[in-house]
Design a protein around this motif. Structure first.
Motif, PDB file in Angstrom:
ATOM      1  N   MET A   1       0.940  -1.358  -0.105  1.00  0.00           N
ATOM      2  CA  MET A   1      -0.001  -0.205   0.008  1.00  0.00           C
ATOM      3  C   MET A   1       0.774   1.065  -0.046  1.00  0.00           C
ATOM      4  O   MET A   1       1.813   1.504   0.943  1.00  0.00           O
ATOM      5  CB  MET A   1      -0.956  -0.069   1.282  1.00  0.00           C
ATOM      6  N   SER A   3       2.302   4.981   0.769  1.00  0.00           N
ATOM      7  CA  SER A   3       2.140   5.895   1.751  1.00  0.00           C
ATOM      8  C   SER A   3       3.231   6.949   1.701  1.00  0.00           C
ATOM      9  O   SER A   3       4.095   6.783   0.780  1.00  0.00           O
ATOM     10  CB  SER A   3       2.364   5.171   2.974  1.00  0.00           C
ATOM     11  N   ASP A  85      -9.376   5.455   9.797  1.00  0.00           N
ATOM     12  CA  ASP A  85      -9.984   4.547   8.774  1.00  0.00           C
ATOM     13  C   ASP A  85     -10.823   5.358   7.924  1.00  0.00           C
ATOM     14  O   ASP A  85     -11.981   5.516   8.667  1.00  0.00           O
ATOM     15  CB  ASP A  85     -10.097   3.226   9.313  1.00  0.00           C
ATOM     16  N   SER A  86     -10.763   5.493   6.574  1.00  0.00           N
ATOM     17  CA  SER A  86     -11.690   6.362   5.997  1.00  0.00           C
ATOM     18  C   SER A  86     -11.943   5.476   4.871  1.00  0.00           C
ATOM     19  O   SER A  86     -11.326   4.684   4.154  1.00  0.00           O
ATOM     20  CB  SER A  86     -10.888   7.697   5.487  1.00  0.00           C
ATOM     21  N   PRO A  87     -13.257   5.594   4.212  1.00  0.00           N
ATOM     22  CA  PRO A  87     -13.872   5.058   2.951  1.00  0.00           C
ATOM     23  C   PRO A  87     -12.751   5.212   1.800  1.00  0.00           C
ATOM     24  O   PRO A  87     -12.107   6.257   1.864  1.00  0.00           O
ATOM     25  CB  PRO A  87     -15.158   5.752   2.731  1.00  0.00           C
ATOM     26  N   GLY A  88     -12.801   4.478   0.978  1.00  0.00           N
ATOM     27  CA  GLY A  88     -11.948   4.631  -0.190  1.00  0.00           C
ATOM     28  C   GLY A  88     -10.589   4.162  -0.177  1.00  0.00           C
ATOM     29  O   GLY A  88      -9.576   4.297  -0.897  1.00  0.00           O
ATOM     30  N   GLY A  89     -10.218   3.324   0.935  1.00  0.00           N
ATOM     31  CA  GLY A  89      -8.820   2.784   1.285  1.00  0.00           C
ATOM     32  C   GLY A  89      -7.955   3.417   1.577  1.00  0.00           C
ATOM     33  O   GLY A  89      -6.762   3.511   1.334  1.00  0.00           O
ATOM     34  N   VAL A  90      -8.370   4.640   2.436  1.00  0.00           N
ATOM     35  CA  VAL A  90      -7.419   5.730   3.167  1.00  0.00           C
ATOM     36  C   VAL A  90      -7.213   5.559   4.447  1.00  0.00           C
ATOM     37  O   VAL A  90      -8.189   5.280   5.291  1.00  0.00           O
ATOM     38  CB  VAL A  90      -7.753   7.106   2.662  1.00  0.00           C
ATOM     39  N   ARG A  91      -5.764   5.352   4.840  1.00  0.00           N
ATOM     40  CA  ARG A  91      -5.593   5.134   6.303  1.00  0.00           C
ATOM     41  C   ARG A  91      -4.640   6.163   6.740  1.00  0.00           C
ATOM     42  O   ARG A  91      -3.670   6.499   6.251  1.00  0.00           O
ATOM     43  CB  ARG A  91      -5.201   3.800   6.595  1.00  0.00           C
ATOM     44  N   HIS A 114      -1.666   6.374   4.213  1.00  0.00           N
ATOM     45  CA  HIS A 114      -1.589   5.244   3.365  1.00  0.00           C
ATOM     46  C   HIS A 114      -3.019   5.158   2.406  1.00  0.00           C
ATOM     47  O   HIS A 114      -3.990   5.579   2.891  1.00  0.00           O
ATOM     48  CB  HIS A 114      -1.686   3.934   4.037  1.00  0.00           C
ATOM     49  N   ALA A 115      -2.902   4.771   1.315  1.00  0.00           N
ATOM     50  CA  ALA A 115      -3.953   4.468   0.302  1.00  0.00           C
ATOM     51  C   ALA A 115      -3.835   3.539  -0.596  1.00  0.00           C
ATOM     52  O   ALA A 115      -2.612   3.090  -0.993  1.00  0.00           O
ATOM     53  CB  ALA A 115      -4.266   5.871  -0.430  1.00  0.00           C
ATOM     54  N   THR A 116      -4.654   2.691  -1.015  1.00  0.00           N
ATOM     55  CA  THR A 116      -4.464   1.557  -1.812  1.00  0.00           C
ATOM     56  C   THR A 116      -4.375   1.947  -3.355  1.00  0.00           C
ATOM     57  O   THR A 116      -3.577   0.957  -3.991  1.00  0.00           O
ATOM     58  CB  THR A 116      -6.018   0.971  -1.944  1.00  0.00           C
TER      59      THR A 116
END
Length: 147
Positions: A1, A3, A85-91, A114-116
């Motif tokens: 992932m 970052s 932890d956020s929608p859309g694969g964002v942390r 971090h994001a997908t």
């Protein structure tokens, strides 16, 4: 992932215990992050606080989107650490390390995003950095109410 990490060090003219107490309270983040407009579902346990934060995004000046994010805060003797932890694969993972600095506090604000997907990371990191830099001024301006 993918970052990226950002760091910002700034001074707050309030003692470390007052800054720590402020950063440990979920409602303090309303306005401390210019995107956060509300917090809900606060659940406190020893050493850990979990809640939902409402981030409001504006697009084209009139379209709004409320992003509901799950936040976990952990407080130690000299820091507040959080995970988002956020929608859309964002942390996001962040830490405010507090050090006495004269009559005030030196705050080291370290944030890792971090994001997908790389385009999502680019957008989230840009917004996170804007918030991080704004937070320094907002927290310093709130200092008079913290003591």
């Amino acid at each position: 992932m993918p970052s990226t990490t950002f760091s910002n060090v700034f001074h707050v003219p309030a003692p470390p215990p007052a800054v720590l107490a402020h950063l440990s309270e979920p409602s303090s983040y309303i306005g401390l992050s210019p995107l956060v407009v509300a917090v809900r579902d606060v659940r406190k346990e020893p050493g850990v606080t979990r809640y939902v934060s409402v981030e409001r995004f504006r697009f084209l000046g009139f379209i709004t989107y409320d992003n509901l994010i799950e936040v976990t805060l952990r407080t130690t003797e000299d820091s507040v650490e959080g995970e988002v932890d956020s929608p859309g694969g964002v942390r996001l993972v962040y830490r405010f390390r507090l050090t006495p600095d004269g009559a005030g506090t030196e705050v080291e604000d370290v944030l890792t995003v971090h994001a997908t997907l790389a385009p999502v990371l680019w957008y989230a990191a840009r917004k996170a950095r804007q918030v991080q830099l704004a937070r320094a001024g907002i927290l310093a301006a709130r200092a008079a109410t913290l003591t």
